[in-house]
Design an enzyme around this catalytic site. Structure first.
Site, mmCIF file in Angstrom:
data_model
loop_
_atom_site.group_PDB
_atom_site.id
_atom_site.type_symbol
_atom_site.label_atom_id
_atom_site.label_comp_id
_atom_site.label_asym_id
_atom_site.label_seq_id
_atom_site.Cartn_x
_atom_site.Cartn_y
_atom_site.Cartn_z
ATOM 1 N N LEU A 516 43.245 45.585 41.162
ATOM 2 C CA LEU A 516 44.443 44.740 41.116
ATOM 3 C C LEU A 516 45.209 44.937 39.808
ATOM 4 O O LEU A 516 46.410 44.697 39.746
ATOM 5 C CB LEU A 516 44.063 43.262 41.245
ATOM 6 C CG LEU A 516 43.492 42.824 42.595
ATOM 7 C CD1 LEU A 516 43.009 41.389 42.521
ATOM 8 C CD2 LEU A 516 44.538 42.962 43.683
ATOM 9 N N GLY A 517 44.496 45.299 38.779
ATOM 10 C CA GLY A 517 45.190 45.493 37.514
ATOM 11 C C GLY A 517 44.230 45.779 36.379
ATOM 12 O O GLY A 517 43.013 45.668 36.522
ATOM 13 N N GLY A 519 43.537 44.737 32.388
ATOM 14 C CA GLY A 519 43.924 43.800 31.334
ATOM 15 C C GLY A 519 43.293 44.186 30.017
ATOM 16 O O GLY A 519 42.576 45.176 29.934
ATOM 17 N N ALA A 520 43.572 43.362 29.000
ATOM 18 C CA ALA A 520 43.004 43.617 27.682
ATOM 19 C C ALA A 520 41.484 43.511 27.714
ATOM 20 O O ALA A 520 40.791 44.061 26.885
ATOM 21 C CB ALA A 520 43.556 42.610 26.684
ATOM 22 N N GLY A 522 39.502 44.106 30.546
ATOM 23 C CA GLY A 522 38.820 44.901 31.557
ATOM 24 C C GLY A 522 39.641 45.011 32.835
ATOM 25 O O GLY A 522 40.784 44.572 32.894
ATOM 26 N N VAL A 524 40.514 44.443 36.894
ATOM 27 C CA VAL A 524 40.412 43.372 37.886
ATOM 28 C C VAL A 524 40.421 43.975 39.287
ATOM 29 O O VAL A 524 41.241 44.854 39.592
ATOM 30 C CB VAL A 524 41.588 42.380 37.750
ATOM 31 C CG1 VAL A 524 41.384 41.185 38.662
ATOM 32 C CG2 VAL A 524 41.744 41.937 36.315
ATOM 33 N N LYS A 540 36.994 40.120 37.698
ATOM 34 C CA LYS A 540 37.310 40.828 36.456
ATOM 35 C C LYS A 540 36.038 41.349 35.825
ATOM 36 O O LYS A 540 35.121 40.594 35.539
ATOM 37 C CB LYS A 540 38.025 39.875 35.492
ATOM 38 C CG LYS A 540 38.360 40.511 34.171
ATOM 39 C CD LYS A 540 39.200 39.585 33.323
ATOM 40 C CE LYS A 540 40.552 39.322 33.967
ATOM 41 N NZ LYS A 540 41.486 38.675 33.063
ATOM 42 N N ASP A 634 48.307 36.184 24.108
ATOM 43 C CA ASP A 634 48.852 37.323 24.826
ATOM 44 C C ASP A 634 49.709 36.863 26.010
ATOM 45 O O ASP A 634 49.488 37.274 27.152
ATOM 46 C CB ASP A 634 47.715 38.250 25.283
ATOM 47 C CG ASP A 634 48.219 39.669 25.607
ATOM 48 O OD1 ASP A 634 49.393 39.976 25.293
ATOM 49 O OD2 ASP A 634 47.446 40.451 26.179
#
Ligand SMILES: *[C@@H]1O[C@H](CO)[C@@H](O)[C@H](O)[C@H]1NC(C)=O
Ligand SMILES: *[C@@H]1O[C@H](CO)[C@@H](O)[C@H](O)[C@H]1NC(C)=O
Ligand SMILES: *[C@@H]1O[C@H](CO)[C@@H](O)[C@H](O)[C@H]1NC(C)=O
Ligand SMILES: *[C@@H]1O[C@H](CO)[C@@H](O)[C@H](O)[C@H]1NC(C)=O
Ligand SMILES: *[C@@H]1O[C@H](CO)[C@@H](O)[C@H](O)[C@H]1NC(C)=O
Ligand SMILES: *[C@@H]1O[C@H](CO)[C@@H](O)[C@H](O)[C@H]1NC(C)=O
Length: 799
Positions: A516-517, A519-520, A522, A524, A540, A634
């Site tokens: 899904l994405g 991030g900072a 790890g 997801v 995540k 963030d």
């Protein structure tokens, strides 16, 4: 305050002069030998072996009425402050003896000659000696120390003493009871130095409330001759200062893990008997760790800094005080941390509504017992909150704050009173003339038990001020430039975190197939809950975490799980297995704001306004809604997720503590994302909640004008940086330029202008000029007037 400082100015100068004059004294030890065959008996004649200078003595000291401790103490101080003892949990009877036997053993016997304890060592004992630094040693013929009290500390360390890996200090129960208490200072074998609560009455570690985060690098704690206490690495590099309150040599020094859980470095003037003495004779604390223990402990099990049903507040002397709320009384007056019990019988559950008339509510502002709640209501009034607690026989206390109402059940834990808490506690007590009152009901007002009579209590105002300066200095060593994520605490009824196995999550995500994405923290993945087809979750996988501390991971995760607000992404569960750390969140069908904001066609105006409100409320909750602040660090469109109805939910909060230390602690390590980070990250300025306000300001502008703050390819040079351009347009009253053909926004010009003004306030270079998120929310809503913002551009161009 000013007056006090002035009257103290003279002695302060003298004192500092002193400090400058004094050089470090030699640590060479002279002593007389205690020869084989010597012994001491526990009796009233206070027999002891003293050090050559007379500063320290070893022997029996009477405690309480009939008990004795085999101990080392400061012999020239009237209080005879104990720095070491052999048998804290089992006071000895009168007539007990300690012997240096002819055959070279060191024995403690009871009055009948039965052995209670013997010093463990191997080798041939030749003599014992009480040294001038407070170390009592057993030595061999060739003066090798076979055993020493410095290697076996109780709750105290002295100058020249070190704490090596695997040793710990155990706090005592109370000022006068030397038995093992509720707190530990542990120099762990892995190099981390921690303060933790115990699962009282055992010495097992329960909750870490302070640590140096030096896993793999910490080696030993050193208390050096000039009064510095620090943690070193194996190569003697100093990793962390515990105290930098250097003291001149005419002060005795001590560092004690006291019974209230605070590790205190304290000093006492040596010349207390002389007439020239300016300072009243008493121990004065120069460096307390942690600075406010009341707010440091938030443990799921155990009672917190004070006992159950009790609350902690920091007095003007910076020492914690445990008190009972109205309607409660202390359980054991000899043990300040024993907790409080209700003075009367509780509400009957047979006919609660009828019984409710017999109870009343007492208010306590800025008070909370986080973690004891069993129900949570939002958007309610205070009256409603009172009513719902009075009508519920299980409700002992309700907390009301910002339209939230939490019902709390007994026993209450982690109680605290502090200005940062906000809101109020509504405490259910029987009415004065109620027949339900118990025999002690006259105690209904605060049955206070202040932690008084402390031997180490600072007596001299002057000394305290000098030392306060030193403390402030020491404190700065500990303030690291990183986001402070302390545990928020709200719980929604029925909301409990699920503990998944790695297999379950691997299965539910189909082998981590659909990403899904990134991030900072790890990657997801999309998943489906094991037994609930169609119930999607976002999983995540955390990377770059602190190596140590499963417990810390779970504590943090539980805290995140408890943070519950409709504009925050809810944590549903976690996995903590082997090296795997995963978090399971509710799934947001509409992904992140970044996916929509800069695309085409754009979001309609109405949705954007709703999102702006949502993010501001979520942030306001993170900053103020919980008993302790969470700085997000963030805020950007990628971290704003949208549900089916395009409600904004902030994600990725509360994780900062889980990051590995080298990611959070470096002074150059800026957390956040380019374009959204506040200028103070680049300067030598403290990081506060105002960094989030800044990021929100940039996000708000992007939301209003559906474009990125920085568009280097823009055709018009003036519009490369949105923030600059928006300020120019605002100043020249030409905001319509920015929204071109957005009909809805053009018809809502008043709101648009207000929102732009709020955004410009948020991105002020000076953090103190930026409003709080609460103020931002109120300004957006139109509840408070927005004044004309100054030009923020001076700094923006410099990024
Ligand atoms: C022993 O110490 C106690 C308390 O400090 C004191 O009252 C007593 O007089 C002392 N006895 C002797 C023999 O010094
Ligand atoms: C103490 O005893 C040791 C060993 O017997 C001896 O070498 C040393 O000189 C003695 N020290 C004093 C101060 O008597
Ligand atoms: C100290 O506390 C322990 C544990 O509560 C208790 O058993 C003991 O009797 C106390 N000792 C004294 C001297 O009060
Ligand atoms: C000493 O050890 C620490 C931690 O292990 C390390 O960071 C530091 O670079 C070392 N310093 C020297 C001079 O070797
Ligand atoms: C104690 O440590 C401090 C700080 O590292 C240092 O400045 C001082 O010289 C040390 N004092 C002694 C006696 O080693
Ligand atoms: C308590 O006393 C007040 C005034 O005397 C009275 O109005 C009230 O009804 C009494 N409450 C109870 C529970 O008896």
């Amino acid at each position: 305050m000013k007056i006090i400082l002035q009257t103290l100015a003279l002695p302060l100068q003298c004192f500092l002069f002193f400090l400058a004059l004094l050089s470090h004294t030699s640590i060479a030890q002279t002593y007389r030998n205690i020869t084989l065959g010597s012994s001491l008996t526990a009796s009233n004649d206070n027999a002891s072996w003293t050090s050559p200078s007379g500063d320290f003595a070893f022997g029996f000291q009477q405690i309480g009425v009939e008990g004795f401790l085999l101990a080392v103490w400061f012999d020239k101080i009237p209080e005879k402050t104990i720095v070491w003892s052999a048998n804290p949990s089992n006071p000895l009877q009168r007539g007990s003896t300690v012997q240096l036997t002819k055959d070279g053993q060191f024995l403690l016997n009871d009055p009948n000659g039965l052995r209670i304890w013997s010093a463990p060592f191997s080798g041939i004992l030749s003599y014992a000696a009480m040294l001038d630094n407070g170390n009592f040693i057993l030595a061999s013929q060739d003066s090798v120390n076979l055993w020493e009290t410095f290697d076996n500390p109780t709750d105290t360390i002295l100058p020249t003493q070190t704490l090596s890996q695997g040793t710990q200090l155990v706090a005592r129960i109370s000022e006068t009871n030397y038995s093992n208490g509720r707190f530990l200072l542990v120099m762990r074998k892995n190099g981390n130095l921690v303060l933790c609560t115990t699962s009282f009455p055992t010495n097992q570690e329960n909750y870490v409330y302070w640590s140096t985060q030096t896993v793999g690098s910490g080696f030993q704690v050193v208390f050096n001759q000039s009064g510095y206490i620090f943690l070193t690495a194996k190569n003697n590099t100093i990793l962390n200062y515990l105290s930098t309150a250097a003291s001149p040599s005419d002060f005795y020094q001590i560092a004690v893990l006291e019974y209230d859980g605070v590790f205190r470095h304290s000093v006492y003037p040596k010349s207390s008997g002389s007439s020239t003495n300016r300072w009243s004779a008493a121990w004065s604390t120069v460096a307390p760790i942690p600075p406010n223990i009341c707010l440091s402990i938030m443990s799921d099990t155990g009672s917190g800094a004070c006992g159950f049903n009790s609350y902690c507040s920091l007095g003007s002397d910076q020492r914690p005080t445990c008190q009972c709320p109205p309607g409660y009384t202390i359980i054991d007056p000899n043990d300040e941390l024993s907790g409080c019990r209700p003075t009367s019988v509780s509400q009957s559950c047979d006919e609660p509504s009828q019984d409710a008339d017999l109870f009343d509510i007492r208010e306590m502002p800025n008070t909370d017992w986080p973690l004891s709640d069993f129900a949570h209501y939002t958007q309610v009034t205070e009256d409603w909150c009172r009513g719902v607690c009075l009508g519920d026989c299980l409700c002992a206390v309700a907390i009301f704050r910002d339209g939230n109402c939490w019902k709390k059940k007994l026993p209450l834990s982690n109680g605290r009173v502090d200005a940062s808490v906000g809101g109020k506690a509504l405490i259910k007590v029987p009415k004065e003339n109620s027949t339900l009152q118990g025999p002690n009901s006259n105690n209904i007002d605060h049955s206070t038990l202040i932690l008084t009579g402390s031997v180490l209590l600072g007596g001299s105002v002057f000394l305290n001020i000098v030392l306060l300066l030193a403390t402030v200095r020491a404190y700065f060593y500990f303030s690291k430039r990183r986001s402070k994520v302390l545990q928020p605490y709200t719980v929604t009824l029925g909301m409990s975190l699920q503990n998944f196995t790695y297999m379950e999550l691997e299965h539910s995500t189909n082998g981590f197939k659909e990403e899904l994405g990134q991030g900072a923290f790890g990657t997801v993945y999309k998943g489906e809950l094991p037994n609930k087809k169609g119930d999607f979750v976002a999983v995540k996988k955390l990377e770059k975490l602190v190596k140590e501390g499963e417990r810390e991971f779970e504590t943090e995760v539980l805290a995140i799980g408890r943070t519950n607000h409709k504009n925050l992404v809810q944590l549903l569960g976690f996995c903590n297995e082997g090296q795997h750390r995963l978090l399971v969140y509710e799934f947001m069908s509409n992904r992140s704001l970044a996916d929509f904001l800069f695309g085409n066609p754009r979001f309609n105006w109405c949705t954007r306004v709703q999102i702006a409100f949502g993010v501001s409320r979520g942030l306001c909750y993170l900053h103020e809604g919980c008993s302790t602040q969470t700085i997000h660090c963030d805020i950007k469109p990628q971290n704003i997720l949208l549900d089916d109805s395009f409600n904004a939910k902030i994600s990725d909060f509360g994780l900062a503590k889980l990051l590995s230390t080298n990611q959070t602690q470096t002074t150059t390590g800026i957390r956040g994302t380019k374009g959204y980070v506040a200028p103070e990250w680049f300067k030598n300025m403290p990081i506060t909640i105002k960094v989030d306000v800044y990021s929100y300001g940039i996000l708000l502008l992007e939301l209003l004008f559906c474009r990125k703050n920085f568009e280097p390819m823009s055709s018009d040079e003036n519009s490369v940086i949105l923030a600059d351009w928006a300020y120019d347009c605002y100043k020249n009253k030409r905001l319509s330029l920015l929204i071109e053909n957005d009909e809805d926004a053009l018809h809502d010009m008043k709101r648009l202008e207000r929102f732009v003004m709020v955004a410009l306030w948020c991105i002020q270079e000076d953090p103190s000029l930026r409003p709080t998120m609460r103020k931002v929310t109120q300004m957006l809503e139109g509840a408070v007037e927005v004044s004309a913002p100054p030009d923020p551009s001076s700094f923006i161009s410099s990024i």
